[in-house]
Design an enzyme around this catalytic site. Structure first.
Site, PDB file in Angstrom:
ATOM      1  N   LYS A   4      58.333 -55.401 -29.793  1.00  0.00           N
ATOM      2  CA  LYS A   4      59.723 -54.966 -30.028  1.00  0.00           C
ATOM      3  C   LYS A   4      59.951 -54.724 -28.988  1.00  0.00           C
ATOM      4  O   LYS A   4      61.289 -54.745 -28.558  1.00  0.00           O
ATOM      5  CB  LYS A   4      60.034 -53.925 -30.884  1.00  0.00           C
ATOM      6  CG  LYS A   4      59.590 -54.410 -32.365  1.00  0.00           C
ATOM      7  CD  LYS A   4      59.964 -53.089 -33.162  1.00  0.00           C
ATOM      8  CE  LYS A   4      59.448 -53.198 -34.942  1.00  0.00           C
ATOM      9  NZ  LYS A   4      60.044 -51.957 -35.640  1.00  0.00           N
ATOM     10  N   ASP A  37      66.040 -49.349 -36.387  1.00  0.00           N
ATOM     11  CA  ASP A  37      64.583 -48.536 -37.809  1.00  0.00           C
ATOM     12  C   ASP A  37      65.279 -47.471 -38.120  1.00  0.00           C
ATOM     13  O   ASP A  37      64.602 -46.405 -38.837  1.00  0.00           O
ATOM     14  CB  ASP A  37      63.254 -48.603 -36.564  1.00  0.00           C
ATOM     15  CG  ASP A  37      62.495 -49.587 -36.697  1.00  0.00           C
ATOM     16  OD1 ASP A  37      62.833 -50.703 -37.454  1.00  0.00           O
ATOM     17  OD2 ASP A  37      61.749 -50.111 -36.267  1.00  0.00           O
TER      18      ASP A  37
END
Length: 274
Positions: free
Chosen positions: A72, A108
């Site tokens: 990420k 997220d």
């Protein structure tokens, strides 16, 4: 049987490893449901190959990709531009390939907040205690702050919590050893660590001192009910499981890649949980 054509839209999930990912099942369900000419595939990519593979996927005509552990932060670096959510989180979990280059997003926090609301929890109901100081903690903390909640970070290594708090305006830090005794001060507690995940040690934290009505969220989804969530249910608190966050965070990417906004519902939950 749905057959692909030469015009099929392609996306996938990049991780190392990636065989555990449930994202192909989520997106595959939506592709079937909407009869879309497209595919979503797992892409196991070693860290040293990540940037080259992402650029190759864009050149090969992919619409984009999800990014999971451990990529990420590397995804953030490879992007030509990132949106505000990714900038706040310092990490990217959704790549969109456009004629102008590689765009990075972080969904997220969106998925977490959407899952709270799906469980009847107001993300701005009061202060939140976040356990952990990794990428998920940062994304969730930023999303809760955007909703108006005060955030406190608590991590086994306090230096990491303090470094994350410095990057988040007005975030506070609580020593790991005080996490249980301080629960009465919070409306929400969130486990963003891997403690409680299958094959990992449990999160050791009694909820005895929790305020009535405390919402207890765990982003772990294997198992679906962690020991933390089981205790929350026993004490009449509000447990919020992690699978819903995974489902909701997938919505913006699917919309960008395939042009349809999918629905998170009980059928999808059952399919992915299975």
């Amino acid at each position: 049987m749905r057959l692909l054509t030469g015009s099929a839209r392609l996306a996938g999930v990049i991780g190392w490893p990636v065989s555990h990912s449930r994202s192909p099942r989520i997106h595959g369900t939506w592709l079937e449901r909407h009869g879309i000419d497209g595919a979503y595939v797992p892409l196991p990519v070693a860290p040293e190959n990540f940037a080259a593979v992402v650029r190759a996927l864009a050149q090969a005509g992919f619409a984009g990709a999800n990014v999971t552990i451990p990529h990420k932060e590397a995804a953030f670096a490879v992007c030509d531009r990132v949106d505000e959510t990714a900038h706040r989180a310092g990490a990217v979990n959704t790549l969109v390939f456009t004629p102008q280059g590689i765009e990075g997003r972080n969904t997220d926090g969106y998925g977490f907040v959407a899952n709270l609301r799906a469980h009847g929890v107001n993300p701005a109901a009061g202060p939140a205690l976040i356990l952990g100081a990794g990428g998920a903690a940062r994304a969730i903390a930023a999303a809760l702050q955007a909703e108006g909640a005060a955030v406190t970070l608590c991590n086994r290594t306090q230096d990491r919590a303090e470094a994350l708090a410095a990057a988040l305006p007005s975030a506070k830090v609580l020593p790991w050893g005080r996490r249980a005794e301080a629960l009465g001060d919070y409306a929400l507690v969130v486990n963003t660590t891997s403690l409680g995940m299958m094959h990992n040690p449990p999160l050791e934290m009694s909820l005895e001192r929790a305020a009535s009505g405390l919402a207890v969220a765990d982003i772990v989804y294997a198992p679906l009910e962690t020991a933390l969530l089981a205790e929350a249910a026993q004490r009449g608190l509000k447990p919020v499981e992690g699978l819903g966050m995974l489902l909701h965070q997938a919505v913006p990417g699917f919309t960008a890649w395939f042009g349809v906004t999918p629905r998170v519902d009980e059928e999808l939950y059952r399919i992915v949980a299975a």
